[in-house]
Design an enzyme around this catalytic site. Sequence first.
Site, PDB file in Angstrom:
ATOM      1  CE  LYS A   1       9.297   6.707   9.707  1.00 53.25           C
ATOM      2  NZ  LYS A   1       9.472   5.622   8.725  1.00 53.25           N
TER       3      LYS A   1
ATOM      4  CB  SER B   1       8.805  10.832   8.200  1.00 49.64           C
ATOM      5  OG  SER B   1       7.888  11.858   8.463  1.00 49.64           O
TER       6      SER B   1
ATOM      7  CB  THR C   1      -0.466   6.954   2.047  1.00 47.37           C
ATOM      8  OG1 THR C   1      -0.004   7.451   3.318  1.00 47.37           O
ATOM      9  CG2 THR C   1       0.490   7.410   0.953  1.00 47.37           C
TER      10      THR C   1
ATOM     11  CB  SER D   1      -0.921   0.013   1.235  1.00 49.17           C
ATOM     12  OG  SER D   1      -0.151   0.077   2.426  1.00 49.17           O
TER      13      SER D   1
ATOM     14  CE1 TYR E   1       6.243   7.150  11.148  1.00 45.81           C
ATOM     15  CE2 TYR E   1       6.192   9.543  11.337  1.00 45.81           C
ATOM     16  CZ  TYR E   1       6.240   8.398  10.560  1.00 45.81           C
ATOM     17  OH  TYR E   1       6.275   8.518   9.184  1.00 45.81           O
TER      18      TYR E   1
END
Length: 298
Positions: A192, A175, A223, A46, A188
């Site tokens: 990263k 990111s 997304t 995906s 998160y």
Amino acid sequence: MFWAILFQIFLYVGIIVLVAYWLFPLHDNIEKYFQNKVVWITGASSGIGRELAKELARLSPSTRLILSARREGELQTLANELHLNADQCLVLPLDLELQYDCFESKVDLVIERFGRIDVLINNAGISQRSFIRDTAYTVDSRLMNINFLGTITLSKTVLQHFIERQKGHFVVVTSAAGYVGSPLRSTYAAAKHALHGFFDALRLEHVRDHIDVTIVCPGFVRTDISLNAFEGSGLKHGKMDPKTDKGTDPTKCAYDILCGISNREHEIYVGHMASVTIYLRRFFPRLLYHILLHTKST
């Protein structure tokens, strides 16, 4: 006088860029770089990973693809959609969180099928939507295991193959959060940031082995990343962020990433607000702090 000279400089540079783009279309670079290469994409079921596979199949038909993610059915559907046969594609289910002890056998399987690996695109990962105080340790642990430890462990397994071949290209999709931490994305962002540190070190350690490293920093891309993100309890967030919903089309994002890879860029900034956010963080951190302070995080 100064502004007139500056304007002329920008004008001339702009003309040169436009002429170069017209004479040397970027998709030609993509096709040339990826020609007959074996490219392994994680998180291919995906989002950005899926679009990377689709764009590679369109722009460089000779490229052989390894498609990995947890959902084997989605991968097989993608391979069928792209009309890829067994000589062109290997569907290889992979769970970065739980299968780290199987990575060596997975790499061996790829080499047995195609003889080598040329490019590993580390795209798999999961995001977060929870305040620090509300986030369970198990969620912090899962975020780090999937986004950081799983990614670097797979890369270290492939690294030995690259060293033996004296050639290879690691691509890691991080990111803008790899530069800028923001509310609701603490662990998160930490994962990263960690990827940046690891792959910057890898690039320096193995430059003499002719191993390239490209770090991709997306901003807002349209997304399902927020739908699948962890909440503090570990449940799926299940909601589309408005900024994500208005983000850059993932097909354009994938194309820009492939352009950067084919040019062997060290870093690529793609997606809505990525470049602005990163450069503000670099040159005007105080200003960015005040902007984020008064901006909704979703």
